[in-house]
Write a protein that holds these residues in place. Sequence first.
Motif, mmCIF file in Angstrom:
data_model
loop_
_atom_site.group_PDB
_atom_site.id
_atom_site.type_symbol
_atom_site.label_atom_id
_atom_site.label_comp_id
_atom_site.label_asym_id
_atom_site.label_seq_id
_atom_site.Cartn_x
_atom_site.Cartn_y
_atom_site.Cartn_z
ATOM 1 N N UNK A 1 0.840 -1.193 0.000
ATOM 2 C CA UNK A 1 0.000 0.000 0.000
ATOM 3 C C UNK A 1 0.880 1.250 0.000
ATOM 4 N N UNK A 2 0.363 2.292 -0.622
ATOM 5 C CA UNK A 2 1.138 3.525 -0.696
ATOM 6 C C UNK A 2 1.391 4.103 0.692
ATOM 7 N N UNK A 3 0.434 3.944 1.587
ATOM 8 C CA UNK A 3 0.588 4.443 2.959
ATOM 9 C C UNK A 3 1.755 3.756 3.656
ATOM 10 N N UNK A 4 1.851 2.432 3.498
ATOM 11 C CA UNK A 4 2.942 1.701 4.132
ATOM 12 C C UNK A 4 4.280 2.106 3.524
ATOM 13 N N UNK A 5 4.330 2.246 2.190
ATOM 14 C CA UNK A 5 5.590 2.588 1.522
ATOM 15 C C UNK A 5 6.069 3.977 1.935
ATOM 16 N N UNK A 6 5.153 4.900 2.122
ATOM 17 C CA UNK A 6 5.545 6.259 2.529
ATOM 18 C C UNK A 6 6.220 6.269 3.896
ATOM 19 N N UNK A 7 5.817 5.347 4.765
ATOM 20 C CA UNK A 7 6.373 5.312 6.119
ATOM 21 C C UNK A 7 7.618 4.440 6.219
ATOM 22 N N UNK A 8 7.956 3.717 5.127
ATOM 23 C CA UNK A 8 9.056 2.742 5.181
ATOM 24 C C UNK A 8 10.361 3.363 4.704
ATOM 25 N N UNK A 9 11.383 3.357 5.564
ATOM 26 C CA UNK A 9 12.704 3.873 5.189
ATOM 27 C C UNK A 9 13.725 2.764 5.057
ATOM 28 N N UNK A 10 13.498 1.641 5.748
ATOM 29 C CA UNK A 10 14.388 0.478 5.668
ATOM 30 C C UNK A 10 13.555 -0.759 5.987
ATOM 31 N N UNK A 11 13.969 -1.890 5.406
ATOM 32 C CA UNK A 11 13.209 -3.125 5.638
ATOM 33 C C UNK A 11 13.971 -3.998 6.636
ATOM 34 N N UNK A 12 13.330 -4.372 7.750
ATOM 35 C CA UNK A 12 14.051 -5.125 8.784
ATOM 36 C C UNK A 12 14.231 -6.597 8.410
ATOM 37 N N UNK A 13 15.444 -7.086 8.623
ATOM 38 C CA UNK A 13 15.742 -8.509 8.471
ATOM 39 C C UNK A 13 15.607 -9.167 9.839
ATOM 40 N N UNK A 14 14.921 -10.318 9.940
ATOM 41 C CA UNK A 14 14.841 -10.993 11.246
ATOM 42 C C UNK A 14 16.226 -11.167 11.866
ATOM 43 N N UNK A 15 16.327 -10.916 13.169
ATOM 44 C CA UNK A 15 17.618 -10.945 13.863
ATOM 45 C C UNK A 15 18.288 -12.309 13.724
ATOM 46 N N UNK A 16 19.593 -12.289 13.429
ATOM 47 C CA UNK A 16 20.388 -13.508 13.276
ATOM 48 C C UNK A 16 20.880 -13.954 14.650
ATOM 49 N N UNK A 17 20.704 -15.230 14.947
ATOM 50 C CA UNK A 17 21.131 -15.770 16.242
ATOM 51 C C UNK A 17 22.618 -16.111 16.189
ATOM 52 N N UNK A 18 23.423 -15.477 17.072
ATOM 53 C CA UNK A 18 24.871 -15.715 17.100
ATOM 54 C C UNK A 18 25.296 -16.434 18.380
ATOM 55 N N UNK A 19 24.365 -16.971 19.128
ATOM 56 C CA UNK A 19 24.695 -17.633 20.395
ATOM 57 C C UNK A 19 25.780 -18.697 20.216
ATOM 58 N N UNK A 20 26.881 -18.559 21.009
ATOM 59 C CA UNK A 20 27.923 -19.572 21.074
ATOM 60 C C UNK A 20 28.831 -19.642 19.874
ATOM 61 N N UNK A 21 28.744 -18.746 18.913
ATOM 62 C CA UNK A 21 29.587 -18.822 17.725
ATOM 63 C C UNK A 21 31.040 -18.504 18.064
ATOM 64 N N UNK A 22 31.951 -19.253 17.417
ATOM 65 C CA UNK A 22 33.390 -19.002 17.578
ATOM 66 C C UNK A 22 34.055 -18.697 16.242
ATOM 67 N N UNK A 23 33.284 -18.709 15.187
ATOM 68 C CA UNK A 23 33.845 -18.415 13.863
ATOM 69 C C UNK A 23 32.763 -17.750 13.012
ATOM 70 N N UNK A 24 33.232 -17.116 11.939
ATOM 71 C CA UNK A 24 32.305 -16.418 11.048
ATOM 72 C C UNK A 24 31.357 -17.408 10.382
ATOM 73 N N UNK A 25 30.170 -16.918 9.989
ATOM 74 C CA UNK A 25 29.145 -17.806 9.450
ATOM 75 C C UNK A 25 28.255 -17.038 8.481
#
Length: 433
Positions: free
Chosen positions: A264-288
């Motif tokens: 909807x145009x109303x939603x697009x007017x209010x949107x400046x960035x699209x959120x990505x669901x948070x990535x879980x990094x619990x216990x990581x010891x190396x890049x992923x």
Amino acid sequence: MDRWLSNNSFVKVMSLVMAILLWMIVTNSSTSSTGAVVGQPQVTSQVTSVKLGARYDDRKFIVHIPDTVQVELKGNRDILALASLLSKNKFDFYVDLSKYESGRYDVPVQYEGLPPGLDVVVTPSVVNVTIERIQKVQKDVRVVVVGQSPDVAKVGNVIVNPRTVTVSVPESQVKNIGLVQAVVNIEDATETVNSSVPVRVLDRRGQPIESAKTSPSSVDVQVPLTIQPSKKVPLKVSFTGKPADGYGVTGLDVRPSEITVYGTQEMLNALSAYPVPAVNVDGLTESKTIQVPLPLLKGVTRVDSPSVTVAVTITAGKESMKQEEPSATTPASEQRVSKSLEIPVFIKGVADGQTSEIVKPESGRINCNVVGTKEAIAQVDQSKLSASVDMSNKPPGEYTAPVQVNLPSGVSLASDTTDLQATVVIHDRAAKS
């Protein structure tokens, strides 16, 4: 004339020409030592396959004849060579049907345009032909819109001009006409489609009638399209949890870095960035590198990338980068949850005089997962949900088509169930009875 004859040079030239002519006559009439005539080509033959034509009134009849006949030509080499030269556009093998009416006949093969002095053998010399009178009927054109454009929100009422065409078919095919069709493809369309489209005549099984012709042979079609609003925005990525002791998150890289959002145009007017669901990094010891699906926000109908790739950089001895923790600040009422539903599928758009049935899934119901806020999911009444498959402008046959699910506001299909399909069989009511 006397002056020419008194000219010494002229007389010498004429004498030379006369001598050459006399020499050619004597040479051609002389015989060899074996008694054969010198210069006389031997009789030979050649066999070839030639196209068989028909002479008839093509405004009134359609004829069926063999495509070719075998022709053997016998004669001397010079005449055969001449016949070969003429074969390109001079001689013709045909059946004369100008005095015949509808029916089946054995008709002799005729020819013309060959040089004299040839013996001609045609195989077969008589061919079986079928003649049918042409019938002309008026039929409405049914426009079939195929393809899907990601930019299109709605397809409007199709306009076709002319609406009715004249169909010319053999008299035996008149009752077999099932549909006169014009197919328009709106794949990747970004505006209303205006196109000149060829017309096809289909039988009751949905197969083309090859002998049918229409006047006009094409129609002008306009397909009004409503283009849904869209906006390109960057992606906002975050993480949740904590790496192993002594490690920190030093980088988050998302690809693609931006997406196109439709809604909807109303939603697009209010949107400046699209959120990505948070990535879980619990216990990581190396890049992923993690593949993350993008859920649809309220008011969003589609995004051009259903999932994104997040590269998490983990570094020893470093503190994690500072960021907002959306999971900690998101109210419970706005947290997104999922639910599994079983929804009945209905068929819409079936023409009068047709019947239809869903053959897959056999139960006539689809299983799908939906996502939404806890509040929206809690208010879902499964008994009031429905799904549909559109069979508009479809002739009899079997079709597999996408299923459109009618969901309440704030609820959308999960990414693993966005490609729902059903298989439908359409019958002609008269043929089935």
